[in-house]
Scaffold this active site. Structure first.
Site, short mmCIF file in Angstrom:
data_model
loop_
_atom_site.label_atom_id
_atom_site.label_comp_id
_atom_site.label_asym_id
_atom_site.label_seq_id
_atom_site.Cartn_x
_atom_site.Cartn_y
_atom_site.Cartn_z
N LYS A 202 40.63 49.93 42.06
CA LYS A 202 41.06 49.31 40.55
C LYS A 202 40.48 50.03 39.49
CE LYS A 202 39.52 45.20 40.64
NZ LYS A 202 38.89 44.82 39.44
N ARG B 17 41.87 36.30 38.16
CA ARG B 17 41.35 36.21 39.42
C ARG B 17 41.61 35.05 40.03
NH1 ARG B 17 37.42 40.80 38.45
NH2 ARG B 17 36.78 41.60 40.74
N ARG C 127 30.16 53.74 47.49
CA ARG C 127 29.95 53.67 45.80
C ARG C 127 28.49 53.22 45.67
NH1 ARG C 127 34.02 49.55 42.87
NH2 ARG C 127 32.43 47.94 43.21
N ARG D 161 25.33 49.69 41.58
CA ARG D 161 25.66 48.41 41.48
C ARG D 161 25.03 47.32 42.24
NH1 ARG D 161 32.01 47.63 40.16
NH2 ARG D 161 31.49 45.33 41.01
N ARG E 100 32.28 38.83 48.18
CA ARG E 100 33.52 39.20 47.29
C ARG E 100 34.71 39.23 47.84
NH1 ARG E 100 30.69 44.48 45.11
NH2 ARG E 100 32.56 44.69 44.12
P1 AMP Z 1 34.81 44.06 39.01
O1 AMP Z 1 34.20 45.05 38.43
O2 AMP Z 1 36.53 43.73 38.44
O3 AMP Z 1 34.80 43.99 40.52
O4 AMP Z 1 34.08 42.47 38.63
C1 AMP Z 1 32.70 42.43 39.02
C2 AMP Z 1 32.39 41.13 39.16
O5 AMP Z 1 32.40 40.45 38.06
C3 AMP Z 1 33.17 40.08 40.05
O6 AMP Z 1 32.92 40.06 41.45
C4 AMP Z 1 33.09 38.73 39.50
O7 AMP Z 1 31.57 38.29 39.75
C5 AMP Z 1 32.93 39.01 37.96
N1 AMP Z 1 34.28 38.92 37.45
C6 AMP Z 1 35.04 40.22 36.89
N2 AMP Z 1 36.22 39.51 36.54
C7 AMP Z 1 36.20 38.34 36.68
C8 AMP Z 1 37.14 37.17 36.63
N3 AMP Z 1 38.49 37.50 36.04
N4 AMP Z 1 36.95 35.99 36.78
C9 AMP Z 1 35.72 35.72 37.25
N5 AMP Z 1 34.69 36.56 37.51
C10 AMP Z 1 34.88 37.81 37.09
#
Ligand code: AMP
Length: 191
Positions: free
Chosen positions: A13, A88, A127, A133, A144
């Site tokens: 993504k 989400r 990754r 991370r 997740r």
């Molecule tokens: P990502 O980088 O998009 O994988 O986001 C990393 C983490 O940030 C996710 O696993 C969630 O804990 C949090 N997060 C990101 N976007 C959202 C969202 N729209 N709603 C809730 N938590 C989010």
């Protein structure tokens, strides 16, 4: 252009969001990046969300929605944007629908990057070695995935029903997926 990109953790993504935003000349807005920036700088928001994100859970809707609303109000979003990782949850979908309806600014397309579940964990573990991370360890990755499958994957039906969904096969090299995605999004927005 107002775009969303959705996909399970590890689907690519973030990488493809950057390419897509560049192609259409709009800012890529990643809620995950915004949270990570705040955690790194130990802001009040960062302190609040760190444990949640490290556990692989979702940040509460009200917190996330407020961040998105203030980011979308910035001048660089006037001509469009690409949201990466938002919405989400169904609550966030309704929030965004309302936000855009009030501004008569409908979405143009919702890109869904699809990768087989077995491949996702491998990609995330790889990754982890590169980016380090905190949420890329095996337990958190599995959590997740579960949260994504339970709360986020069903949102695709909402956008499919609206005729906005562009399904992209996310397997192959970064370049292959990018070209496939460009072709499909171009065809969708021209149609
Ligand atoms: P990502 O980088 O998009 O994988 O986001 C990393 C983490 O940030 C996710 O696993 C969630 O804990 C949090 N997060 C990101 N976007 C959202 C969202 N729209 N709603 C809730 N938590 C989010």
């Amino acid at each position: 252009m107002k775009l969303l990109i959705m996909g399970a953790p590890g689907a690519g993504k973030g990488t493809q969001a950057t390419a897509l935003a560049e192609r259409y000349g709009v800012p890529a807005i990643s809620t995950g990046d915004i949270f990570r920036y705040n955690i790194k700088n130990q802001t009040p928001l960062g302190v609040k969300v760190k444990a949640i994100i490290d556990a692989g859970e979702y940040v509460p809707d009200d917190v996330t929605e407020e961040i998105v609303a203030s980011r979308l109000a910035e001048p660089d979003c006037e001509q469009g944007f690409l949201l990466d990782g938002f919405p989400r949850t169904m609550h966030q979908v309704h929030f965004l629908d309302r936000y855009l309806a009030e501004r008569s600014a409908p979405l143009d397309a919702v890109v869904s990057l699809m990768v087989q579940p077995e491949a996702l964990v491998q990609r995330l573990l790889a990754r982890a070695e590169i980016e380090g991370r905190a949420d890329d360890n095996e337990d958190t990755i599995r959590r997740r995935m579960e949260v994504y499958a339970g709360q986020t994957a069903p949102l695709l039906f909402h956008y499919e029903n609206k005729g906005l969904l562009v399904d992209v096969d996310g397997t192959g090299t970064v370049d292959e997926v990018r070209q496939r995605m460009f072709d499909l999004v171009d065809a969708h927005v021209k149609a």
